[in-house]
Design an enzyme around this catalytic site. Structure first.
Site, PDB file in Angstrom:
ATOM      1  N   HIS A   1      22.286  39.734  35.511  1.00 52.58           N
ATOM      2  CA  HIS A   1      21.847  40.548  36.637  1.00 52.58           C
ATOM      3  C   HIS A   1      20.968  41.817  36.050  1.00 52.58           C
ATOM      4  CE1 HIS A   1      25.838  39.310  38.696  1.00 52.58           C
ATOM      5  NE2 HIS A   1      24.710  38.499  39.419  1.00 52.58           N
TER       6      HIS A   1
ATOM      7  N   SER B   1      29.053  35.425  37.345  1.00 53.69           N
ATOM      8  CA  SER B   1      30.175  36.345  37.406  1.00 53.69           C
ATOM      9  C   SER B   1      31.270  35.429  37.455  1.00 53.69           C
ATOM     10  CB  SER B   1      29.969  37.073  38.652  1.00 53.69           C
ATOM     11  OG  SER B   1      29.031  38.097  38.575  1.00 53.69           O
TER      12      SER B   1
END
Ligand code: PNS
Length: 167
Positions: A17, A127
């Site tokens: 990210h 994630s």
């Protein structure tokens, strides 16, 4: 001024990210990292914690801010005066769904989506995978910003595997 959004769940934020956010910060005047508040999916980290972590890890970029949103991303973009959506693409497998969403979003309000290829070093990082490995005691600290690795270790009780780390 070009104001873009990097939207996502960020449960928790990974180095993948951060790679995309940092590169967007170099390309556009202002980047808002927007965390989806999804009432159907509680997540490991509450949205406020995700936002705090994102603020901590993006603090070095003065043109990046952090927000949350409910409902449709296109409505958030319209309300915040955001001109484009920036998404990372890890692999071809991401592309099908991302293309669908980009076309749907463009059809709804005309907002465009720009794709940045994720750095190869992070092309396998998500994630959900990070949480799964951490839950079974695996070391994922090299895939996370330090502050996130520490927070995840606190949640999973698996400890922080990097030697000499305090945060
Ligand atoms: O990190 P994620 O979970 O892959 O992020 C997905 C996200 C939040 C960008 C996407 O689910 C989204 O935009 N949700 C908001 C609701 C919405 O606008 N849905 C229609 C998409 S075409």
């Amino acid at each position: 001024m070009t104001h873009v959004v990097c939207p996502g769940s960020f449960d928790p934020p990974t180095l993948g990210h951060l790679d995309v956010i940092g590169r967007a910060a170099g390309l556009f005047d202002r980047v808002t990292v927007a965390v989806l508040v999804n009432p159907d999916k509680k997540g490991l980290f509450p949205v406020d914690e995700r936002m705090d972590l994102l603020r901590a890890v993006t603090g070095g970029w003065p043109n990046v801010d952090v927000d949350s949103f409910h409902g449709l991303l296109v409505d958030y973009c319209s309300g915040a005066g955001i001109g484009a959506i920036v998404k990372g693409l890890r692999a071809v497998s991401d592309f099908d769904y991302e293309l669908q969403m980009a076309q749907m979003n463009h059809g709804l309000t005309g907002v465009d989506t720009m794709f940045l290829p994720t750095s190869p070093a992070y092309s396998f990082v998500s994630s959900s995978l990070v949480k799964q490995v951490a839950a079974y005691g695996g070391d994922v600290s090299h895939l996370l910003p330090d502050v996130v690795a520490a927070a995840l270790a606190g949640k999973t009780g698996t400890g922080d595997h990097r030697a000499g780390r305090s945060a």
